[in-house]
Write a protein that holds these residues in place. Structure first.
Motif, PDB file in Angstrom:
ATOM      1  N   THR A   1     -10.142   1.113   1.560  1.00 25.59           N
ATOM      2  CA  THR A   1      -9.273   1.242   2.732  1.00 25.59           C
ATOM      3  C   THR A   1     -10.001   1.795   3.954  1.00 25.59           C
ATOM      4  OG1 THR A   1      -8.369   3.492   2.420  1.00 25.59           O
ATOM      5  CG2 THR A   1      -7.331   1.690   1.176  1.00 25.59           C
ATOM      6  N   ARG A   2      -9.350   1.604   5.092  1.00 26.70           N
ATOM      7  CA  ARG A   2      -9.936   2.070   6.363  1.00 26.70           C
ATOM      8  C   ARG A   2     -10.145   3.565   6.367  1.00 26.70           C
ATOM      9  NH1 ARG A   2      -3.969   1.079   8.818  1.00 26.70           N
ATOM     10  NH2 ARG A   2      -3.920  -0.108   6.880  1.00 26.70           N
ATOM     11  N   TRP A   3      -9.328   4.309   5.626  1.00 32.32           N
ATOM     12  CA  TRP A   3      -9.434   5.760   5.656  1.00 32.32           C
ATOM     13  C   TRP A   3     -10.680   6.246   4.928  1.00 32.32           C
ATOM     14  CZ3 TRP A   3      -4.669   3.329   4.588  1.00 32.32           C
ATOM     15  CH2 TRP A   3      -3.766   3.348   5.652  1.00 32.32           C
TER      16      TRP A   3
ATOM     17  N   ALA B   1      -5.631  -4.413  -7.256  1.00 27.83           N
ATOM     18  CA  ALA B   1      -4.513  -5.339  -7.430  1.00 27.83           C
ATOM     19  C   ALA B   1      -3.953  -5.783  -6.078  1.00 27.83           C
ATOM     20  CB  ALA B   1      -3.418  -4.675  -8.272  1.00 27.83           C
ATOM     21  N   ILE B   2      -3.807  -4.862  -5.147  1.00 25.76           N
ATOM     22  CA  ILE B   2      -3.363  -5.217  -3.801  1.00 25.76           C
ATOM     23  C   ILE B   2      -4.339  -6.205  -3.169  1.00 25.76           C
ATOM     24  CG2 ILE B   2      -3.052  -4.314  -1.459  1.00 25.76           C
ATOM     25  CD1 ILE B   2      -1.958  -1.736  -2.729  1.00 25.76           C
TER      26      ILE B   2
ATOM     27  N   TYR C   1       0.818  -1.210   0.000  1.00 27.03           N
ATOM     28  CA  TYR C   1       0.000   0.000   0.000  1.00 27.03           C
ATOM     29  C   TYR C   1       0.856   1.266   0.000  1.00 27.03           C
ATOM     30  CZ  TYR C   1      -3.289   3.612   1.221  1.00 27.03           C
ATOM     31  OH  TYR C   1      -4.021   4.772   1.210  1.00 27.03           O
ATOM     32  N   PHE C   2       1.830   1.335   0.902  1.00 27.59           N
ATOM     33  CA  PHE C   2       2.593   2.580   1.017  1.00 27.59           C
ATOM     34  C   PHE C   2       3.602   2.747  -0.114  1.00 27.59           C
ATOM     35  CE2 PHE C   2       0.812   2.227   5.282  1.00 27.59           C
ATOM     36  CZ  PHE C   2       0.257   3.511   5.389  1.00 27.59           C
ATOM     37  N   ALA C   3       4.015   1.659  -0.737  1.00 27.10           N
ATOM     38  CA  ALA C   3       4.899   1.781  -1.902  1.00 27.10           C
ATOM     39  C   ALA C   3       4.159   2.297  -3.132  1.00 27.10           C
ATOM     40  CB  ALA C   3       5.544   0.434  -2.221  1.00 27.10           C
ATOM     41  N   THR C   4       2.855   2.115  -3.184  1.00 27.56           N
ATOM     42  CA  THR C   4       2.060   2.563  -4.340  1.00 27.56           C
ATOM     43  C   THR C   4       1.257   3.826  -4.042  1.00 27.56           C
ATOM     44  OG1 THR C   4       0.211   1.130  -3.673  1.00 27.56           O
ATOM     45  CG2 THR C   4       1.808   0.214  -5.238  1.00 27.56           C
TER      46      THR C   4
ATOM     47  N   ARG D   1      -3.674   4.505  -3.863  1.00 29.70           N
ATOM     48  CA  ARG D   1      -4.589   4.887  -2.787  1.00 29.70           C
ATOM     49  C   ARG D   1      -5.978   4.273  -2.917  1.00 29.70           C
ATOM     50  NH1 ARG D   1      -5.683  10.205  -2.958  1.00 29.70           N
ATOM     51  NH2 ARG D   1      -6.583  10.125  -0.863  1.00 29.70           N
ATOM     52  N   ARG D   2      -6.424   3.995  -4.116  1.00 33.81           N
ATOM     53  CA  ARG D   2      -7.725   3.359  -4.322  1.00 33.81           C
ATOM     54  C   ARG D   2      -7.819   2.934  -5.779  1.00 33.81           C
ATOM     55  NH1 ARG D   2     -12.161   7.591  -2.739  1.00 33.81           N
ATOM     56  NH2 ARG D   2     -10.796   7.754  -0.931  1.00 33.81           N
TER      57      ARG D   2
END
Length: 394
Positions: free
Chosen positions: A272-274, A124-125, A109-112, A117-118
């Motif tokens: 995502t949770r956000w 894919a993630i 997640y943080f590498a992309t 972000r969505r």
């Protein structure tokens, strides 16, 4: 016993149903004048395929361990998703112990984040994450729901999404969710047709059967409010995903404007949770509906479920077959779930991801015994008759 490591990650594409359930032939209810954000343009109104809803196809991710055990999962991301998996995400998986799922998610997640972000990237993630859970369950010889702590109920209860709620009632479901057909661009006549269709279905199913409307991001605040009040006399249970997923303010306002007792649901296209934190903290809906194949996978869905529980909200995942069934049976705040009737006329129950998956359990008389989910991993196999294409081999 030593924990195996991931040897290979492979990403393939397949066409014709499967994860991309909009990838259907002519004459399917899912493409028959369903309201959409593009219906404001007459040339894209009669068919969602006209504006390209089916262009991506299904992404299949396979994760193979060095002991030969293989897990897999699917999503809607097609060839662009395959590129992301093979060229970027695989580095965070290959060579790592198969148990390091949390670390893998965090790094993917943080590498992309700078381009993701969505949407496509999180899809894919999601597939990689689900494939890892499938692999872990198969290696341990346990179903995924056992890895999550085990079921809290003996059976799952379903409502059905499709063009024929009256047939869904005959099939034993607790409710039927209709695709809304006419959006704001079709004016008062379209509004009358929507309400007439709802009235017809209510007359066919009786008073106690749930009826819902899937509005698929197609409305504005004024139209959605008028539609809701017009539907009040027909005992509509909820309105779903009325506005753009990015319009949190409009969704919060709509929830306040609904008739007493009518629910507002959202989150199918949230991630995502956000994203779900915004929906819940801003009071945008009564039920959240994350899709585990799109929202960040099982690892993220567990966080989203806990967040909803803390807000006293139900989590009823968007129809995603066995990938959500294994979660729903372990969550007290998921008392029922969805199946999308992918048969062309919505007149029979078939596996959610037909024809791509084999051994996929389906409800009978609107219910599914949790014991049907007791095979290792997610308990499904790829259909060898569905031709996979790996566009970016390494």
């Amino acid at each position: 016993m030593p924990v195996p490591k991931v040897k290979h990650v492979r990403a393939s594409v397949v066409r014709g149903g499967g994860g991309d359930y909009h990838d259907q032939a002519d004459g399917h209810w899912i493409d028959d004048h369903v309201a959409s954000p593009m219906a404001r343009y007459p040339e894209y109104r009669a068919s969602r395929r006209a504006f390209g809803i089916d262009v991506l196809g299904t992404l299949v991710v396979e994760v193979e361990a060095d002991d030969g055990t293989t897990g897999f999962a699917i999503t809607t991301a097609g060839e662009p998703g395959a590129f992301i998996v093979e060229k970027h995400l695989a580095r965070f998986i290959e060579g790592r112990p198969i148990t390091e799922i949390e670390r893998a998610w965090d790094q993917m997640y943080f590498a992309t984040q700078f381009y993701g972000r969505r949407g496509l990237v999180v899809n894919a993630i999601s597939a990689v994450d689900l494939a890892l859970w499938d692999l872990l369950g198969k290696w341990r010889g346990e179903p995924v729901h056992a890895l999550l702590g085990g079921p809290v109920r003996d059976e799952l209860v379903f409502y059905a999404t499709g063009a024929r709620p009256d047939l869904a009632k005959q099939m034993g479901f607790i409710g039927g969710k209709l695709p809304l057909q006419h959006g704001p661009a079709e004016g008062e006549e379209g509004l009358r047709r929507n309400l007439a269709k709802l009235a017809e279905m209510r007359s066919r199913v009786g008073e106690d059967f749930w009826l819902m409307w899937d509005c698929w991001m197609s409305l504005d605040l004024d139209y959605a409010t008028r539609l809701a009040w017009g539907a009040r006399e027909h005992r509509l249970k909820w309105l779903e995903e009325c506005l753009s997923p990015d319009d949190y303010w409009g969704q919060a306002a709509l929830r306040k404007a609904l008739p007493p007792g009518m629910l507002l649901t959202a989150g199918e296209h949230e991630a995502t949770r956000w994203g779900f934190r915004l929906l819940l903290e801003m009071g945008c809906c009564d039920i959240i509906q994350p899709d585990v194949n799109w929202c960040g996978g099982l690892t993220e869905l567990l966080r989203i479920s806990a967040l909803a529980d803390a807000h006293g909200a139900m989590m009823v995942p968007h129809g995603s077959g066995p990938y959500s069934y294994h979660v729903v049976c372990t969550r007290q705040n998921s008392p029922f779930t969805e199946i999308i009737l992918t048969a062309p006329q919505a007149d029979r129950v078939q596996p959610a991801f037909h024809p791509l998956l084999l051994d996929e359990p389906v409800p009978e008389n609107g219910r599914l015994k949790v014991s049907a989910l007791d095979r290792p991993g997610f308990g499904v196999r790829l259909n060898p008759d569905c031709a996979l294409h790996r566009p970016y081999p390494r």
